[in-house]
Write an enzyme that holds these catalytic residues in place. Structure first.
Site, mmCIF file in Angstrom:
data_model
loop_
_atom_site.group_PDB
_atom_site.id
_atom_site.type_symbol
_atom_site.label_atom_id
_atom_site.label_comp_id
_atom_site.label_asym_id
_atom_site.label_seq_id
_atom_site.Cartn_x
_atom_site.Cartn_y
_atom_site.Cartn_z
ATOM 1 N N GLU A 1 36.839 34.519 -15.374
ATOM 2 C CA GLU A 1 35.717 34.560 -14.279
ATOM 3 C C GLU A 1 34.458 34.155 -14.612
ATOM 4 O OE1 GLU A 1 33.554 37.899 -11.378
ATOM 5 O OE2 GLU A 1 34.965 38.612 -12.886
ATOM 6 N N HIS B 1 33.979 36.133 -18.167
ATOM 7 C CA HIS B 1 34.531 37.314 -18.554
ATOM 8 C C HIS B 1 35.960 37.311 -18.455
ATOM 9 C CE1 HIS B 1 31.160 40.198 -17.432
ATOM 10 N NE2 HIS B 1 30.792 39.279 -17.871
ATOM 11 N N TYR C 1 42.841 40.904 -7.261
ATOM 12 C CA TYR C 1 41.292 40.729 -7.659
ATOM 13 C C TYR C 1 41.114 39.858 -8.881
ATOM 14 C CZ TYR C 1 37.049 42.173 -9.837
ATOM 15 O OH TYR C 1 35.792 42.214 -10.179
ATOM 16 N N ASP D 1 39.425 33.580 -8.158
ATOM 17 C CA ASP D 1 38.914 32.352 -8.651
ATOM 18 C C ASP D 1 39.941 31.386 -8.685
ATOM 19 O OD1 ASP D 1 36.588 33.346 -8.125
ATOM 20 O OD2 ASP D 1 35.999 33.641 -10.268
ATOM 21 N N SER E 1 64.211 -2.115 19.060
ATOM 22 C CA SER E 1 63.945 -1.382 17.828
ATOM 23 C C SER E 1 63.217 -2.327 16.911
ATOM 24 C CB SER E 1 65.281 -0.652 17.126
ATOM 25 O OG SER E 1 64.958 -0.187 16.279
ATOM 26 N N LYS F 1 56.353 -1.058 18.315
ATOM 27 C CA LYS F 1 55.829 -0.079 19.414
ATOM 28 C C LYS F 1 55.446 1.232 18.966
ATOM 29 C CE LYS F 1 60.512 0.812 21.648
ATOM 30 N NZ LYS F 1 61.376 0.232 20.568
#
EC number: 2.7.7.-
Length: 349
Positions: free
Chosen positions: A51, A59, A105, A109, A222, A226
């Site tokens: 973090e 940390h 938690y 990040d 085909s 289109k």
């Protein structure tokens, strides 16, 4: 006053560590934790997350799950040393009472590494809010279901199908917007009537368009391009083979509909007039689907191949469809392709 190291004792299966101002790479820190002098009880899972803290220093947060309850009496047991300089790091040490909450938690990040098999904890039975909070914040459907199974087994068993359906809906990712593989400018052989229709509709602002714009029905072999031409014009709903008004695939904010290879006899039974007639504020009634309110007011490009069962022109020329033909000719233009809409052989749809 610092705690007396002699009074330290950690008895826990799950441990939450935070190393403040620690710049050891997370993968190296994980290896250091694995090689601590563990006794009989050893780690079964470790997650280390980095973090960037507001103080400007990184940390490290760590979640450790053990094979049994620890009995650690050394306050310095979790101290680690930087591998390339003489710096020691001592963590804040806690028992992780709710491992799901800690796991979510520390990885908020997204910068983490892990080793081993995480054991899901559903929290306490007395607090079901925690169980479902953890489930919503899980990493995937299966992890969320495992949390609910552990924390609220009765609901998991009795209402399994509803629980799974709700979780899958929560974790469903929005589909990527469709991007045309060919630029509109690559279609150099578009009939004038088709170009005029497109210019008339797309050349106006939404406010300046007709209340109920005219649709077009394009019939051709085909691989004449289109479908790619129709889908390159702008934001649209693509209805292929059958009608689906599910909000995941159908948007009331689209500028037009592309109806591709939907048999005319099928569309007649469903929403022919609503879709081709650009009708506003109507409700779908497709079988097996919940009714959906459709904003409407946008034209449709109907694409079909020649031949019995596919051709809208042949279908409308049948005597029993005379009244529908009269209505359709007032609400749509008919275009028959004699050649591909492009010069090269790249577009073949």
């Amino acid at each position: 006053m610092p705690r007396n190291p002699k009074s330290f004792r950690l008895a826990a299966r799950n441990i939450f560590l935070t190393y403040p101002q620690c710049d050891i790479p997370k993968d190296e820190a994980l290896q250091m934790l694995q090689t601590l002098s563990w006794s009989v009880v050893k780690p079964t899972y470790i997650r280390v997350a980095r973090e960037e803290h507001s103080d400007g220093f990184p940390h490290l947060h760590c979640l450790i799950q053990l094979s049994g309850k620890s009995n650690i009496k050394d306050a310095r047991f979790f101290d680690i040393t930087h591998p390339r300089r003489s710096a020691n790091f001592h963590p804040n040490i806690q028992a992780a009472k709710d491992t799901n909450a800690v796991k979510n938690y520390i990885t908020k990040d997204g910068d983490y590494c892990e080793s081993g098999q995480y054991k899901v904890s559903g929290g306490t039975k007395a607090n079901k809010d925690d169980v479902y909070h953890n489930a919503v914040n899980a990493g995937c459907v299966e992890e969320a279901l495992a949390i609910i199974r552990a924390g609220d087994p009765k609901t998991f068993i009795v209402s399994y199908h509803n629980v799974r359906a709700n979780i899958e809906r929560l974790f469903t990712k929005a589909p990527e917007p469709w991007a045309p593989p060919f630029q509109l400018s690559s279609f150099t052989n578009v009939p004038d009537e088709m170009s005029s229709w497109a210019d008339d509709y797309f050349g106006r602002s939404a406010a300046a368009r007709a209340e109920r714009p005219i649709s077009i029905i394009v019939e051709g072999d085909s691989r004449t391009g289109k479908t790619m031409w129709a889908r390159a014009l702008g934001p649209h709903n693509y209805l292929s083979g059958h009608l689906d008004f599910n909000s995941k695939v159908f948007s009331n904010n689209a500028e037009y509909n592309v109806i591709d290879d939907i048999a005319p006899h099928y569309l007649k039974l469903k929403h022919w007039k609503e879709l081709i007639g650009a009708q506003r504020d109507w409700q779908s009634n497709c079988k097996y689907g919940k009714p959906v309110q459709i904003k409407g007011g946008i034209p449709s490009i109907v694409l079909c191949n020649p031949g019995e069962g596919s051709s809208y022109i042949s279908f409308l020329n049948k005597e029993e469809n005379a009244s529908l033909r009269a209505w359709t000719t007032k609400n749509a233009k008919f275009i028959t392709l004699e050649a591909p809409l492009y010069q090269s052989t790249a577009q073949d749809c």
